[in-house]
Scaffold this active site. Structure first.
Site, PDB file in Angstrom:
ATOM      1  CD  GLU A  14      -1.621  -2.294   1.630  1.00 22.64           C
ATOM      2  OE1 GLU A  14      -0.445  -2.462   2.011  1.00 22.64           O
ATOM      3  OE2 GLU A  14      -2.449  -3.197   1.560  1.00 22.64           O
ATOM      4  CG  HIS A  43      -9.891  -6.486   8.513  1.00 21.55           C
ATOM      5  ND1 HIS A  43      -8.955  -7.059   9.311  1.00 21.55           N
ATOM      6  CD2 HIS A  43      -9.479  -6.695   7.240  1.00 21.55           C
ATOM      7  CE1 HIS A  43      -8.016  -7.606   8.557  1.00 21.55           C
ATOM      8  NE2 HIS A  43      -8.306  -7.406   7.301  1.00 21.55           N
TER       9      HIS A  43
END
Lengths: 405, 394
Positions: free
Chosen positions: A141, A210
């Protein structure tokens, strides 16, 4: 090209039908599908729109009649123009239309290409536009967000997807320092027309890492814009507007909202990035919310209406900057504010909004602002605990009752 | 009869067993039989910047039976988790390890509980290998109090401090710097143990891995980076994500070893070798060539990016449990029936654990706020917890 621009503060009365199916009956009275561009609208050559912030002209826009019949969405499609789709399909439609319109738009992210996207937002786009425009990145990322920003500096318009917003924490440096600040530190030489998007928020037992709400962490970064979509209509509109914007925009989607169904117009339209959406006008209290909490608020609103209250519900949509114009006018009318958000209490969007309203509209407030947020805890896995972490409709009803005493 | 078994066996053992009579008398009791057997691994090791260890692995009947039982247990557990997920008793993300059991089991055979293991979210079997009970697993998966993280962590957050299992991490790649930190602490305390930091072929492309590797090599840390290469990073095949899919070579100046991850004995040999190496010479990378039968997680069918033929092919040719079963049968260590009995026993164990886990209650509401901070440190002042910070004005 006849582009239809979102009417400012379009009044959409939500009917009292059961909202279990999450189909907001927006098109009953919505004036947003007018084909004539009101005189107070300034259309820039790059497609961005400036509205004249004169309240009188806004009223005039709201009253422009639209040609559609006030029909329920259950009616046959022949009498009801537009097409029905799910939120993730709306995002895909917006993305696809922008990619067709501008060859500089490309997508990068994990499993966006051949796999079609983990939430199917980019399904079949790789087949249509090729591997160079819909890039499957390795799990890196920090690097691919940085590369997207670099590409944007030269004029490409990448749309970077974080498979889950939480993964973008790995790219925080790039987003803060390069994405947000380069336009300033280069004295205006570089613009970063990047869109960073992805699902965030508390889902169904996805675990602590998450279920993060990154809007609280990103909100301080100068130079970026943040928007949160909540319906298929504004999802497509915001996606398109974000891509067309010269500024870096972070588009927050929500894991649990991807399967919302709504009928959206066939015509090309965008939603103003800096604007809040009036979901339900009212008189007694202003409820400010965004993303998934909008639905909890609307569910509470039904109970409140039955109890005799008249809440005004505004989906703030623009998390940075706040649409203080719409919000301020609402506060001026109702004198009471309740903020319902999914961020944690400490340092969330609600905290900033409370400060902003207090600073600017303190004279109009009859009561201290109430802010309902998630608990300051990592989101637990157990279903019952997770439910208690997030604001539930019953708490909203209680808060309004308390506020309106 | 034993000799004919050996000739037709597929295990190519270097040393022959003793003749049948003594083999028969050694057959009971199997569980404590530690007569050494040497078995060759299926494929040789490939090495990078180091000498590969020998293909001949020392083992014994007891160990092989343990391998079989443990892997059968893990396999049964994962299949049961699959059904529980479909019954909506497990929710959210659930990443299953079936196919990769040999890595967990082989690694445990080579190390002690003083050595640390840390991995990402595909951690159910690794947790069991470290001594976690089935009840803790299923209770955690269902979000109950009896779970290893009291129901607050979920599938991706299994931990076991007393046997040095450090999790259980949702964001891939982040566990590798943590693992190198564990190794640093081990070096600091001079306790002659090592850390195995596991990651996948997808996470192998994370920058923080290389940063941590550089530091570990610089400081000679006893860190062993283990790449569980199941060839797919969710939907992306390794060749589409990595320019060089030879993950054991990516350490460059750090030595590496490529291991057949479906062969528990090869894994054991490699981990033993790696531990000796790490204690003397610093970090080493192990690449376990393995495979997962399920998709990336329960929300991924696992068939959009690979063919069913590929999956069934691996299952037929390389399944770790079948390999050990063949070994056991060919060396006449147990009968077909005994192995089937073990599998039945294991199945019952799993079912019992699930039933027990279902009895466990959901966490209390007060658990929402516990363990955010470590409390009770004896200091007079209030902590940073907003709920405790109250000011009473005079």
């Amino acid at each position: 090209m006849a582009a239809i621009f979102q009417g400012v503060g379009a009044a959409a009365t939500l009917s009292s039908s059961p909202s279990n199916s999450f189909v907001p009956k927006k098109f009953l009275t919505s004036p947003r599908r007018s084909f004539c561009v009101p005189s107070s609208v300034v259309v820039r050559s790059d497609g961005s729109v400036n509205f004249d912030l004169n309240s009188k002209s806004r009223r005039a826009q709201q009253l422009v009649a639209n040609a559609t019949k006030a029909d329920s969405s259950a009616a046959s499609s022949s009498s009801n123009p537009g097409h029905e789709l799910l939120l993730f399909e709306a995002l895909r439609e917006g993305l696809e239309e922008e990619m067709e319109r501008d060859p500089c738009v490309c997508v990068m992210g994990e499993d966006v290409g051949h796999y079609g996207g983990s939430y199917k937002v980019t399904k079949d786009l790789a087949k249509k536009f090729g591997d160079l425009r819909v890039l499957d990145t390795p799990i890196a990322e920090n690097s691919f967000t940085g590369m997207g920003i670099g590409a944007a500096m030269t004029g490409l318009r990448p749309v970077v997807e974080g498979m889950n917003m939480g993964f973008l924490l790995l790219a925080f440096n790039q987003i803060s320092n390069n994405c947000g600040m380069l336009h300033y530190t280069s004295g205006g030489q570089f613009t970063i027309p990047i869109v960073i998007r992805g699902p965030g928020g508390v889902g169904r037992q996805l675990g602590a890492e998450h279920s993060q709400r990154l809007e609280s962490y990103f909100q301080s970064i100068p130079g970026i814009q943040m928007v949160a979509c909540s319906t298929p209509y504004n999802a497509k509109g915001l996606m398109k507007a974000a891509i067309r914007s010269e500024n870096p925009v972070i588009l927050f989607e929500h894991v649990l909202l991807y399967n919302l169904k709504e009928r959206i117009p066939d015509e090309d339209y965008i939603c103003n990035l800096e604007e809040a959406e009036m979901v339900r006008p009212g008189e007694h209290v202003t409820i400010l919310t965004y993303s998934r909490m909008r639905y909890h608020v609307m569910q509470a609103a039904k109970t409140l209406v039955n109890k005799g209250y008249d809440p005004e519900v505004i989906d703030i949509r623009s998390l940075k900057p706040f649409d203080l114009y719409t919000i301020g006018n609402s506060v001026k009318k109702t004198h009471r504010v309740l903020i319902v958000e999914e961020c944690m209490r400490t340092g969330g969007i609600g905290a900033s909004l409370t400060a902003a309203i207090t600073e600017n509209f303190n004279d109009y407030l009859d009561a201290p602002i109430m802010c309902l947020s998630s608990q300051d805890v990592p989101t637990p896995y157990a279903g019952t605990l997770e439910e208690w972490t997030v604001v539930q409709p019953a708490q909203i009803v209680t808060a309004v009752e308390q506020l309106c005493q | 009869m034993a000799l004919s078994y050996l000739r037709s066996s597929s295990s190519r053992s270097a040393n022959l067993l003793r003749p049948l009579s003594s083999a028969a008398s050694l057959r009971r009791p199997i569980s404590t039989d530690t007569t050494p057997i040497t078995i060759e691994t299926s494929v040789p090791f490939t090495s990078h910047q180091c000498e590969a260890p020998s293909r001949s692995v020392e083992t014994n009947p007891s160990e092989l039976l343990t391998f079989f039982r443990d892997m059968a247990l893990m396999r049964r557990m994962e299949i049961a988790a699959d059904s529980l997920y479909k019954a909506k008793l497990i929710r959210g993300f659930c990443h299953l390890y079936d196919g990769q059991e040999a890595v967990a089991v082989g690694m445990e055979a080579a190390i002690t509980k003083k050595d640390c293991i840390i991995t990402a979210y595909r951690d159910h079997c690794t947790f069991v290998g470290r001594g976690g009970t089935l009840l803790e697993v299923f209770a955690e998966l269902m979000g109950r109090q009896a779970g290893c993280s009291k129901g607050k962590g979920g599938s991706m957050h299994f931990y076991k401090k007393d046997s040095n299992f450090y999790g259980g991490h949702g964001i891939v790649g982040a566990q590798v710097p943590l693992g190198c930190g564990l190794a640093f602490a081990q070096k600091y305390s001079k306790d002659e143990s090592v850390t195995f930091a596991l990651y996948g072929d997808g996470a192998a492309n994370q920058g923080q891995l290389f940063e941590a590797l550089n530091i570990s090599a610089l400081w000679d840390l006893p860190a062993i980076l283990v790449c569980e290469n199941n060839h797919y990073g969710m939907g992306t095949a390794e060749w589409r994500a990595a320019k060089s899919p030879a993950y054991y070579k990516r350490g460059d100046y750090v030595p590496g070893l490529k291991v057949d991850g479906m062969d528990a004995l090869a894994v054991k040999q490699a981990c033993k070798f790696a531990k000796e190496h790490a204690l003397k010479n610093g970090p080493i990378i192990l690449e376990m060539d393995t495979y997962r039968y399920h998709g990336h997680s329960m929300s991924d069918p696992g068939s959009t990016y690979r063919t069913r033929d590929e999956i069934s092919g691996v299952r037929q040719e390389r399944d770790p449990i079948e390999r050990v079963r063949k070994l056991i049968l060919s060396h006449d260590l147990a009968t077909e029936k005994e192995l089937k009995d073990i599998e039945k026993e294991v199945r019952k164990e799993v079912d019992d654990a699930i039933a027990q886990a279902k009895e466990s209650p959901m966490p209390e509401p007060s658990e929402l706020f516990s363990n955010v901070y470590a409390k009770g440190l004896g200091a007079e002042s209030f902590g940073a917890d907003r709920k405790e910070l109250r000011a009473t004005l005079a």
